[in-house]
Design a protein around this motif. Sequence first.
Motif, PDB file in Angstrom:
ATOM      1  N   ARG A  92       0.838  -1.201   0.000  1.00 36.48           N
ATOM      2  CA  ARG A  92       0.000   0.000   0.000  1.00 36.48           C
ATOM      3  C   ARG A  92       0.874   1.252   0.000  1.00 36.48           C
ATOM      4  O   ARG A  92       0.602   2.206  -0.717  1.00 36.48           O
ATOM      5  CB  ARG A  92      -0.946  -0.015   1.196  1.00 36.48           C
ATOM      6  N   LYS A  93       1.966   1.239   0.782  1.00 35.98           N
ATOM      7  CA  LYS A  93       2.884   2.385   0.818  1.00 35.98           C
ATOM      8  C   LYS A  93       3.497   2.611  -0.559  1.00 35.98           C
ATOM      9  O   LYS A  93       3.604   3.743  -1.032  1.00 35.98           O
ATOM     10  CB  LYS A  93       3.979   2.138   1.861  1.00 35.98           C
ATOM     11  N   GLU A  94       3.917   1.549  -1.236  1.00 36.36           N
ATOM     12  CA  GLU A  94       4.508   1.675  -2.573  1.00 36.36           C
ATOM     13  C   GLU A  94       3.492   2.249  -3.568  1.00 36.36           C
ATOM     14  O   GLU A  94       3.853   3.068  -4.423  1.00 36.36           O
ATOM     15  CB  GLU A  94       5.034   0.324  -3.044  1.00 36.36           C
ATOM     16  N   LEU A  95       2.226   1.826  -3.478  1.00 34.98           N
ATOM     17  CA  LEU A  95       1.187   2.376  -4.355  1.00 34.98           C
ATOM     18  C   LEU A  95       0.967   3.863  -4.085  1.00 34.98           C
ATOM     19  O   LEU A  95       0.837   4.662  -5.018  1.00 34.98           O
ATOM     20  CB  LEU A  95      -0.125   1.611  -4.180  1.00 34.98           C
ATOM     21  N   ASP A 119       3.154   5.943  -2.829  1.00 36.82           N
ATOM     22  CA  ASP A 119       4.345   6.653  -3.293  1.00 36.82           C
ATOM     23  C   ASP A 119       4.344   6.812  -4.811  1.00 36.82           C
ATOM     24  O   ASP A 119       4.741   7.854  -5.328  1.00 36.82           O
ATOM     25  CB  ASP A 119       5.621   5.923  -2.851  1.00 36.82           C
ATOM     26  N   ALA A 120       3.903   5.781  -5.521  1.00 43.50           N
ATOM     27  CA  ALA A 120       3.892   5.820  -6.982  1.00 43.50           C
ATOM     28  C   ALA A 120       2.942   6.899  -7.510  1.00 43.50           C
ATOM     29  O   ALA A 120       3.161   7.437  -8.596  1.00 43.50           O
ATOM     30  CB  ALA A 120       3.501   4.455  -7.544  1.00 43.50           C
ATOM     31  N   GLU A 121       1.915   7.223  -6.724  1.00 42.50           N
ATOM     32  CA  GLU A 121       0.935   8.227  -7.138  1.00 42.50           C
ATOM     33  C   GLU A 121       1.286   9.632  -6.658  1.00 42.50           C
ATOM     34  O   GLU A 121       0.570  10.583  -6.962  1.00 42.50           O
ATOM     35  CB  GLU A 121      -0.446   7.833  -6.611  1.00 42.50           C
ATOM     36  N   SER A 123       3.782  12.659  -6.847  1.00 41.01           N
ATOM     37  CA  SER A 123       4.875  13.200  -7.669  1.00 41.01           C
ATOM     38  C   SER A 123       6.017  13.764  -6.818  1.00 41.01           C
ATOM     39  O   SER A 123       7.180  13.689  -7.219  1.00 41.01           O
ATOM     40  CB  SER A 123       4.358  14.260  -8.632  1.00 41.01           C
ATOM     41  N   ILE A 124       5.709  14.298  -5.642  1.00 42.77           N
ATOM     42  CA  ILE A 124       6.765  14.839  -4.788  1.00 42.77           C
ATOM     43  C   ILE A 124       7.611  13.707  -4.216  1.00 42.77           C
ATOM     44  O   ILE A 124       8.842  13.798  -4.173  1.00 42.77           O
ATOM     45  CB  ILE A 124       6.173  15.739  -3.680  1.00 42.77           C
ATOM     46  N   VAL A 125       6.964  12.623  -3.793  1.00 40.21           N
ATOM     47  CA  VAL A 125       7.713  11.451  -3.314  1.00 40.21           C
ATOM     48  C   VAL A 125       8.586  10.909  -4.448  1.00 40.21           C
ATOM     49  O   VAL A 125       9.739  10.549  -4.227  1.00 40.21           O
ATOM     50  CB  VAL A 125       6.761  10.365  -2.763  1.00 40.21           C
ATOM     51  N   GLN A 126       8.052  10.874  -5.661  1.00 34.86           N
ATOM     52  CA  GLN A 126       8.841  10.386  -6.796  1.00 34.86           C
ATOM     53  C   GLN A 126      10.065  11.275  -7.043  1.00 34.86           C
ATOM     54  O   GLN A 126      11.146  10.774  -7.353  1.00 34.86           O
ATOM     55  CB  GLN A 126       7.973  10.293  -8.047  1.00 34.86           C
ATOM     56  N   ARG A 127       9.899  12.589  -6.912  1.00 30.26           N
ATOM     57  CA  ARG A 127      11.042  13.505  -7.049  1.00 30.26           C
ATOM     58  C   ARG A 127      12.079  13.249  -5.963  1.00 30.26           C
ATOM     59  O   ARG A 127      13.280  13.232  -6.229  1.00 30.26           O
ATOM     60  CB  ARG A 127      10.573  14.964  -6.987  1.00 30.26           C
ATOM     61  N   TRP A 128      11.628  13.050  -4.721  1.00 31.39           N
ATOM     62  CA  TRP A 128      12.536  12.757  -3.598  1.00 31.39           C
ATOM     63  C   TRP A 128      13.288  11.455  -3.856  1.00 31.39           C
ATOM     64  O   TRP A 128      14.504  11.382  -3.680  1.00 31.39           O
ATOM     65  CB  TRP A 128      11.742  12.689  -2.291  1.00 31.39           C
ATOM     66  N   GLU A 129      12.573  10.414  -4.261  1.00 32.54           N
ATOM     67  CA  GLU A 129      13.192   9.115  -4.525  1.00 32.54           C
ATOM     68  C   GLU A 129      14.223   9.224  -5.646  1.00 32.54           C
ATOM     69  O   GLU A 129      15.293   8.626  -5.576  1.00 32.54           O
ATOM     70  CB  GLU A 129      12.130   8.065  -4.861  1.00 32.54           C
ATOM     71  N   SER A 130      13.907   9.976  -6.662  1.00 28.18           N
ATOM     72  CA  SER A 130      14.851  10.182  -7.758  1.00 28.18           C
ATOM     73  C   SER A 130      16.100  10.904  -7.270  1.00 28.18           C
ATOM     74  O   SER A 130      17.228  10.534  -7.617  1.00 28.18           O
ATOM     75  CB  SER A 130      14.169  10.971  -8.874  1.00 28.18           C
ATOM     76  N   LEU A 131      15.905  11.923  -6.452  1.00 26.42           N
ATOM     77  CA  LEU A 131      17.032  12.657  -5.885  1.00 26.42           C
ATOM     78  C   LEU A 131      17.884  11.760  -4.991  1.00 26.42           C
ATOM     79  O   LEU A 131      19.113  11.730  -5.106  1.00 26.42           O
ATOM     80  CB  LEU A 131      16.516  13.865  -5.093  1.00 26.42           C
TER      81      LEU A 131
END
Length: 120
Positions: free
Chosen positions: A70-73, A75-77, A79-87
């Motif tokens: 559920r946490k991964e889903l 996070d995938a939705e 965009s700010i978490v995705q930017r953080w993960e990319s960084l």
Amino acid sequence: MAMKRLCFTCDLKNNPELIEKYKEYHHRSNTWPEITKSIREAGVLQMEIFLAGNRLFMIMDTKDDFSLERKELMDAENSIVQRWESLMGKYQQTPEFTRNGEKWVLMEKIYDLEELGVLK
């Protein structure tokens, strides 16, 4: 409140300058508030990250109904978490023992002093 504890490990790139930068991002004044909010909304009650060399160790105390899936889903939705993960991906590397290319690897608990009943 019932809770569960999960522990993870992750490796940073073995570069002292990158490691220091990663630590700076995790200082309380530099962590993005949206990241903290997403962690809390997923059911994480407490989180700590420790560093030894370039190896990270994370302890998460979560609500009993917490779900990594559920946490991964969530996070995938986000965009700010995705930017953080990319960084953060610029500083992290996949530990050599993983099979799935994941960076944060769930650890297996193999010992618990309380379960022995020695101190009770």
